[in-house]
Design a protein around this motif. Sequence first.
Motif, mmCIF file in Angstrom:
data_model
loop_
_atom_site.group_PDB
_atom_site.id
_atom_site.type_symbol
_atom_site.label_atom_id
_atom_site.label_comp_id
_atom_site.label_asym_id
_atom_site.label_seq_id
_atom_site.Cartn_x
_atom_site.Cartn_y
_atom_site.Cartn_z
ATOM 1 N N ASP A 4 -14.165 7.469 -1.433
ATOM 2 C CA ASP A 4 -14.713 6.152 -1.734
ATOM 3 C C ASP A 4 -13.808 5.078 -1.155
ATOM 4 O OD1 ASP A 4 -16.804 7.255 -3.168
ATOM 5 O OD2 ASP A 4 -15.683 7.221 -5.046
ATOM 6 N N LEU A 5 -14.409 3.999 -0.676
ATOM 7 C CA LEU A 5 -13.644 2.894 -0.120
ATOM 8 C C LEU A 5 -13.230 1.931 -1.220
ATOM 9 C CD1 LEU A 5 -15.573 2.042 3.150
ATOM 10 C CD2 LEU A 5 -13.474 3.351 2.887
ATOM 11 N N GLN A 6 -12.099 1.286 -1.010
ATOM 12 C CA GLN A 6 -11.613 0.236 -1.891
ATOM 13 C C GLN A 6 -11.300 -0.969 -1.016
ATOM 14 O OE1 GLN A 6 -8.613 1.544 -4.820
ATOM 15 N NE2 GLN A 6 -8.833 3.569 -3.907
ATOM 16 N N SER A 7 -11.179 -2.139 -1.630
ATOM 17 C CA SER A 7 -10.800 -3.327 -0.870
ATOM 18 C C SER A 7 -9.865 -4.181 -1.705
ATOM 19 C CB SER A 7 -12.033 -4.136 -0.463
ATOM 20 O OG SER A 7 -12.672 -4.679 -1.608
ATOM 21 N N LYS A 8 -9.070 -4.972 -0.991
ATOM 22 C CA LYS A 8 -8.165 -5.902 -1.659
ATOM 23 C C LYS A 8 -8.011 -7.135 -0.793
ATOM 24 C CE LYS A 8 -3.681 -6.253 -3.936
ATOM 25 N NZ LYS A 8 -2.475 -5.507 -4.320
ATOM 26 N N CYS A 9 -8.185 -8.296 -1.400
ATOM 27 C CA CYS A 9 -7.994 -9.567 -0.705
ATOM 28 C C CYS A 9 -6.551 -10.004 -0.912
ATOM 29 C CB CYS A 9 -8.964 -10.611 -1.255
ATOM 30 S SG CYS A 9 -8.846 -12.183 -0.398
ATOM 31 N N MET A 10 -5.852 -10.231 0.178
ATOM 32 C CA MET A 10 -4.431 -10.592 0.145
ATOM 33 C C MET A 10 -4.264 -12.053 0.571
ATOM 34 S SD MET A 10 -2.899 -7.595 -0.532
ATOM 35 C CE MET A 10 -1.212 -7.812 0.011
ATOM 36 N N THR A 11 -3.473 -12.801 -0.195
ATOM 37 C CA THR A 11 -3.157 -14.180 0.164
ATOM 38 C C THR A 11 -1.642 -14.373 0.327
ATOM 39 O OG1 THR A 11 -3.141 -14.816 -2.166
ATOM 40 C CG2 THR A 11 -5.218 -15.108 -0.957
ATOM 41 N N ALA A 12 -0.905 -13.272 0.227
ATOM 42 C CA ALA A 12 0.548 -13.289 0.428
ATOM 43 C C ALA A 12 0.979 -11.901 0.901
ATOM 44 C CB ALA A 12 1.264 -13.647 -0.871
ATOM 45 N N ASN A 13 2.153 -11.809 1.475
ATOM 46 C CA ASN A 13 2.682 -10.516 1.902
ATOM 47 C C ASN A 13 2.858 -9.606 0.689
ATOM 48 O OD1 ASN A 13 2.861 -11.682 4.422
ATOM 49 N ND2 ASN A 13 5.053 -12.010 4.316
ATOM 50 N N GLY A 14 2.633 -8.303 0.883
ATOM 51 C CA GLY A 14 2.836 -7.357 -0.207
ATOM 52 C C GLY A 14 2.090 -6.058 0.010
ATOM 53 N N TYR A 15 2.099 -5.227 -1.032
ATOM 54 C CA TYR A 15 1.435 -3.926 -0.961
ATOM 55 C C TYR A 15 -0.069 -4.081 -1.131
ATOM 56 C CZ TYR A 15 5.921 -1.581 -1.204
ATOM 57 O OH TYR A 15 7.196 -1.145 -0.930
ATOM 58 N N VAL A 16 -0.808 -3.511 -0.201
ATOM 59 C CA VAL A 16 -2.249 -3.386 -0.356
ATOM 60 C C VAL A 16 -2.511 -2.268 -1.356
ATOM 61 C CG1 VAL A 16 -4.411 -2.798 0.813
ATOM 62 C CG2 VAL A 16 -2.701 -4.196 1.997
ATOM 63 N N PHE A 17 -1.786 -1.153 -1.180
ATOM 64 C CA PHE A 17 -1.930 0.006 -2.057
ATOM 65 C C PHE A 17 -0.626 0.790 -2.031
ATOM 66 C CE2 PHE A 17 -3.424 4.470 -2.734
ATOM 67 C CZ PHE A 17 -3.884 4.309 -4.031
ATOM 68 N N GLN A 18 -0.135 1.177 -3.197
ATOM 69 C CA GLN A 18 1.109 1.945 -3.271
ATOM 70 C C GLN A 18 0.784 3.420 -3.400
ATOM 71 O OE1 GLN A 18 3.121 -0.569 -6.329
ATOM 72 N NE2 GLN A 18 4.738 -0.639 -4.790
ATOM 73 N N GLY A 19 0.347 3.968 -2.302
ATOM 74 C CA GLY A 19 -0.010 5.372 -2.195
ATOM 75 C C GLY A 19 -0.608 5.603 -0.821
ATOM 76 N N PRO A 20 -0.857 6.852 -0.455
ATOM 77 C CA PRO A 20 -1.419 7.131 0.864
ATOM 78 C C PRO A 20 -2.870 6.677 0.976
ATOM 79 C CG PRO A 20 -1.232 9.139 -0.423
ATOM 80 C CD PRO A 20 -0.599 8.059 -1.222
ATOM 81 N N GLY A 21 -3.289 6.397 2.194
ATOM 82 C CA GLY A 21 -4.679 6.006 2.443
ATOM 83 C C GLY A 21 -4.934 5.789 3.912
ATOM 84 N N ARG A 22 -6.198 5.557 4.227
ATOM 85 C CA ARG A 22 -6.625 5.263 5.598
ATOM 86 C C ARG A 22 -7.294 3.896 5.630
ATOM 87 N NH1 ARG A 22 -6.657 9.318 9.312
ATOM 88 N NH2 ARG A 22 -6.274 11.404 8.498
ATOM 89 N N VAL A 23 -6.727 2.983 6.401
ATOM 90 C CA VAL A 23 -7.313 1.652 6.559
ATOM 91 C C VAL A 23 -8.443 1.767 7.569
ATOM 92 C CG1 VAL A 23 -6.895 -0.708 7.339
ATOM 93 C CG2 VAL A 23 -5.181 0.476 5.963
ATOM 94 N N CYS A 24 -9.640 1.298 7.169
ATOM 95 C CA CYS A 24 -10.800 1.437 8.063
ATOM 96 C C CYS A 24 -11.331 0.097 8.575
ATOM 97 C CB CYS A 24 -11.903 2.224 7.370
ATOM 98 S SG CYS A 24 -12.522 1.455 5.885
ATOM 99 N N CYS A 25 -10.973 -1.021 7.915
ATOM 100 C CA CYS A 25 -11.438 -2.326 8.385
ATOM 101 C C CYS A 25 -10.551 -3.418 7.791
ATOM 102 C CB CYS A 25 -12.899 -2.562 7.974
ATOM 103 S SG CYS A 25 -13.608 -4.070 8.684
ATOM 104 N N ILE A 26 -10.377 -4.490 8.544
ATOM 105 C CA ILE A 26 -9.597 -5.642 8.101
ATOM 106 C C ILE A 26 -10.425 -6.887 8.411
ATOM 107 C CG2 ILE A 26 -7.452 -6.925 8.405
ATOM 108 C CD1 ILE A 26 -6.338 -4.260 9.681
ATOM 109 N N MET A 27 -10.531 -7.793 7.441
ATOM 110 C CA MET A 27 -11.194 -9.088 7.654
ATOM 111 C C MET A 27 -10.111 -10.157 7.653
ATOM 112 S SD MET A 27 -14.552 -8.724 7.834
ATOM 113 C CE MET A 27 -15.047 -10.396 7.555
#
Length: 89
Positions: A4-27
């Motif tokens: 399953d895909l997850q998403s996170k909106c970032m407005t500052a530097n930091g962890y998107v996810f603290q674990g392994p994963g595959r990034v499939c798209c960036i907006m």
Amino acid sequence: MTSDLQSKCMTANGYVFQGPGRVCCIMIHSQQAGVLTMKDGGSGGTTKIEIGYGANANFPVPLNGQGVRFSTDIYLSATALDRITVFWG
């Protein structure tokens, strides 16, 4: 991608996810020119993705196939960051 895909909106530097994963798209949404960097292993980790963008950027960056694999964690830093949404699974 088989998970399953997850998403996170970032407005500052930091962890998107603290674990392994595959990034499939960036907006990317930014009023100023800058550079987005995504690292595996925190802020001092291995750079896996680096994307420059111009002023008034508002576009998707699809990473075709299986995406980009991060084996430890997914860390994002960007200059002139307004809003960046990362999709991973």
